[in-house]
Scaffold this motif. Sequence first.
Motif, PDB file in Angstrom:
ATOM      1  N   LEU A 149       0.776  -1.103   0.051  1.00  0.00           N
ATOM      2  CA  LEU A 149       0.026   0.195   0.055  1.00  0.00           C
ATOM      3  C   LEU A 149       0.849   1.530   0.110  1.00  0.00           C
ATOM      4  N   PRO A 150       1.827   1.348   0.637  1.00  0.00           N
ATOM      5  CA  PRO A 150       2.741   2.515   0.374  1.00  0.00           C
ATOM      6  C   PRO A 150       3.236   2.793  -0.921  1.00  0.00           C
ATOM      7  N   ASP A 151       3.675   1.627  -1.564  1.00  0.00           N
ATOM      8  CA  ASP A 151       3.790   1.900  -3.085  1.00  0.00           C
ATOM      9  C   ASP A 151       2.646   2.515  -3.666  1.00  0.00           C
ATOM     10  N   VAL A 152       1.792   1.778  -3.380  1.00  0.00           N
ATOM     11  CA  VAL A 152       0.536   2.534  -4.199  1.00  0.00           C
ATOM     12  C   VAL A 152       0.120   3.791  -3.992  1.00  0.00           C
ATOM     13  N   LEU A 153       0.375   4.449  -2.731  1.00  0.00           N
ATOM     14  CA  LEU A 153       0.307   5.691  -2.302  1.00  0.00           C
ATOM     15  C   LEU A 153       1.456   6.454  -3.002  1.00  0.00           C
ATOM     16  N   ARG A 154       2.602   6.143  -3.120  1.00  0.00           N
ATOM     17  CA  ARG A 154       3.636   6.586  -3.899  1.00  0.00           C
ATOM     18  C   ARG A 154       3.342   6.783  -5.506  1.00  0.00           C
ATOM     19  N   SER A 155       2.811   5.923  -5.998  1.00  0.00           N
ATOM     20  CA  SER A 155       2.413   5.769  -7.498  1.00  0.00           C
ATOM     21  C   SER A 155       1.175   7.020  -7.746  1.00  0.00           C
ATOM     22  N   ARG A 156       0.662   7.286  -6.579  1.00  0.00           N
ATOM     23  CA  ARG A 156      -0.382   8.406  -6.777  1.00  0.00           C
ATOM     24  C   ARG A 156      -0.019   9.874  -6.259  1.00  0.00           C
ATOM     25  N   GLY A 157       1.400  10.071  -6.025  1.00  0.00           N
ATOM     26  CA  GLY A 157       1.961  11.006  -5.435  1.00  0.00           C
ATOM     27  C   GLY A 157       1.611  11.461  -3.993  1.00  0.00           C
TER      28      GLY A 157
END
Length: 288
Positions: free
Chosen positions: A132-140
């Motif tokens: 989930l942290p990677d997902v949040l990073r991908s969304r800026g």
Amino acid sequence: MPSSTRELQELLDIEDLDVNLFRGRQPSTSLQRVFGGQVAAQAMIAAARTTPGKTVHSLHSYFLRPGDTAVPIIYDVENLRDGRSFATRRVVGRQHGRPIYMLTANFQVPEEGLEHQDTMPAVRPPEEGFSLPDVLRSRGATEGLGEWEEEWAALDVRYLGNTKVGGVSEDGDRPARAQVWVKTEGRLSDDPLEHVAAFTYASDMTLISAALVPYGLTTASRGMQVASLDHTIWFHRPFRADEWWLYDQHSPAAGGGRGLVLARVFSQDGELVATVAQEGLIRKRQTS
């Protein structure tokens, strides 16, 4: 929030105060209100402490008020029924003299019976999912990310995507669908109740997001007011919460500022181990 499996175990180890009366501790957290999965898990354990010889097969609950993260929660268990096969308990979680959560749980003496189940959908393995942290990073969404990672480090969550992003199948007439793999970060004991409690804790984490999939929104989207209103779990078979389980979620309807989400829970070897339902507030605030 617990940053390790050990801290999660400590959080779920509620204190016996008197007959049918328990106290749940609070973790160190930056959250402004008590996480719903925490109060559900602690209340379920309180009920289970009063039903020796039986295991929980369903719980139905309402989140009544936002919980205060600065003070403990008192759980008052009412014995509604003790039968030879089944037992029913009602639990009220209170803070500052007011109820913040109410749960009814049913317990059963384990027995053999007829068995069938849905087939597990074809999905990518956990190793191919995104944290989930990677997902949040991908969304800026990087602001406060380190703090977020620390808050939820007791759980390992691998996001497979949804019907808008990530290629998750719409599954016929279900356009609002999301899938994640989840387990605790570390090993739990062999106590079945600990696994049920850890699962209950984690089950509130991603559900309501599925109701926002058709709109390209998330629970963190600007202008959204999101909160769990109720939570129901049916436990079909014993399973380990420290081994991967698939959360196959879909939202059949939304309206009136609320969204309904249903979820099937599969072990990695394809057993349907639980079913979850939740309705949540998904209100768009008026902006001037």
